[in-house]
Scaffold this active site. Sequence first.
Site, PDB file in Angstrom:
ATOM      1  N   LYS A 189       6.957  49.225  30.732  1.00 24.26           N
ATOM      2  CA  LYS A 189       8.034  49.999  31.362  1.00 24.26           C
ATOM      3  C   LYS A 189       7.923  49.902  32.872  1.00 24.26           C
ATOM      4  CE  LYS A 189       8.681  54.083  32.888  1.00 24.26           C
ATOM      5  NZ  LYS A 189       9.707  53.860  33.967  1.00 24.26           N
ATOM      6  N   GLY A 241      -0.007  54.347  39.080  1.00 20.16           N
ATOM      7  CA  GLY A 241       0.956  55.281  39.650  1.00 20.16           C
ATOM      8  C   GLY A 241       0.258  56.490  40.240  1.00 20.16           C
ATOM      9  N   THR A 243      -1.526  60.178  40.822  1.00 16.90           N
ATOM     10  CA  THR A 243      -2.623  60.893  40.162  1.00 16.90           C
ATOM     11  C   THR A 243      -2.086  61.980  39.235  1.00 16.90           C
ATOM     12  OG1 THR A 243      -4.195  60.427  41.936  1.00 16.90           O
ATOM     13  CG2 THR A 243      -4.632  62.362  40.587  1.00 16.90           C
ATOM     14  N   GLU A 263      -5.041  53.493  37.190  1.00 18.36           N
ATOM     15  CA  GLU A 263      -5.211  53.130  38.603  1.00 18.36           C
ATOM     16  C   GLU A 263      -4.247  54.004  39.366  1.00 18.36           C
ATOM     17  OE1 GLU A 263      -4.411  52.013  42.026  1.00 18.36           O
ATOM     18  OE2 GLU A 263      -3.552  50.180  41.204  1.00 18.36           O
ATOM     19  N   CYS A 297      -1.447  52.090  47.208  1.00 15.13           N
ATOM     20  CA  CYS A 297      -2.420  53.088  46.760  1.00 15.13           C
ATOM     21  C   CYS A 297      -3.753  52.954  47.487  1.00 15.13           C
ATOM     22  CB  CYS A 297      -2.622  52.993  45.254  1.00 15.13           C
ATOM     23  SG  CYS A 297      -2.969  51.326  44.671  1.00 15.13           S
ATOM     24  N   GLU A 394      -2.147  62.197  49.815  1.00 15.14           N
ATOM     25  CA  GLU A 394      -1.631  60.842  49.885  1.00 15.14           C
ATOM     26  C   GLU A 394      -0.163  60.890  50.293  1.00 15.14           C
ATOM     27  OE1 GLU A 394      -1.735  56.771  47.243  1.00 15.14           O
ATOM     28  OE2 GLU A 394      -1.219  58.624  46.204  1.00 15.14           O
TER      29      GLU A 394
END
Length: 483
Positions: A189, A241, A243, A263, A297, A394
């Site tokens: 996806k 993607g 967290t 990840e 990221c 982030e």
Amino acid sequence: MTIEKRSSAFEYAPAPESRSIVDIAPSYGLFIDGEFAEAADGKVFKTVSPSTEEVLSEVAQAGQADVDRAVQAARRAFAKWSALPGAERAKYLFRIARIIQERSRELAVLETLDNGKPIKETRDADLPLVAAHFFYYAGWADKLDHAGFGPAPKPLGVAGQVIPWNFPLLMLAWKIAPALATGNTVVLKPAETTPLSALFFADVCRQAGLPKGVVNILPGYGDAGAALVAHPDVNKVAFTGSTAVGKEIARTVAGTHKKLTLELGGKGANIVFDDAPIDQAVEGIVNGIFFNQGQVCCAGSRLLVQESIHDELLDSLKRRLSTLRLGDPLDKNTDIGAINSAEQLARITALAERGEAEGAERWSPACELPSSGYWFAPTLFTNVTQAHTIARDEIFGPVLSVLTFRTPDEAVAKANNTPYGLSAGIWTEKGSRILAVANKLRAGVIWSNTFNKFDPTSPFGGYKESGFGREGGRHGLEAYLDV
């Protein structure tokens, strides 16, 4: 004879890549069992270009019934695909790699249009790495018995893979290449804002003669990803993607038979010591946080500078930022492209405003933003402490927080003072210092005197809230094998 002095440097002439190289269809279906099909409920959504806000295409929106169809197709294909000798699977991967190389110009333009990143990044970084991953894992397909996972390691079955919008095609390659090499079948996806390169890849699979059902692609929203993760006939889940979503997936998978790799986010520290070559470090800092508009990221979003060189480095960094060119992502001279979506731009803007409100000093070079599209000027904050939100959260945008340190121990303590643990950078002329500091940093990937360098032979992944498991290299095979 006298030479007239010019008051300003030469201007860059426009150098746009032609968008006519790629043919974007007005609508796309889901790719299930080797064919494009409408969604079961007929739902569609539009994908837009972040730099202009123009609608690029209308795409079928996958739902629960479509996930069921795709998983069933992957399950049917698994028996024959996994039974193929590794050398035969490798042939398909080699074909895919070669087709990607042959069609890389098309793919680079498509990725830039759908994602917003500069063409020189998609052309010179993303596409070569995509092909390299398929070439690399093609080489592993007939050597799994010798990979260190015991004799005759077996594939897991159907892999459900959910990828983000910041590197749409590269994340697809990171996921699909090792899955196919090890004998698994895939339901993938892509992100709802960047589905086009994944759908282009579906056509690459058909061009390569890949058996039907081995790769299935379901564009859609978070509900489709959640349905795929929770599907009882999926054996392996791979997610890249945020967290927050990663934690939801971990809760969903907990207690099941599914193998999981995550990840997730990061807040990487880029540490510059007083003996570092300043100009080289500045280039690494710029690459670390402004590559792909900071939507990375593993971005070096926290700059830790030794106090004695703070002013010198900051002056050099500001001069360098003043030369960056923001604008049309299809222009080969563009350094800073568009932010991927209005939602992401709003998040970046809110966090930058919070940084100012909390007392950090904000600076951006003189920068004219286009009137349409989603844009954010490269920004750095000084007078930042570890208590500032911009040093903890982030941002996922072109925003750099600058902190200082006096000793190596203080640098390590500040670098590790984060819930994340994905990446870090070290800048110094002393090899012994690189090794000493790297051994103390709790980060999955540590660059020395460089940043954001990737290679398919090297594992990538994090610790703590940056996830677990590794992608790339020999390590990337393990997540798709029953070992």
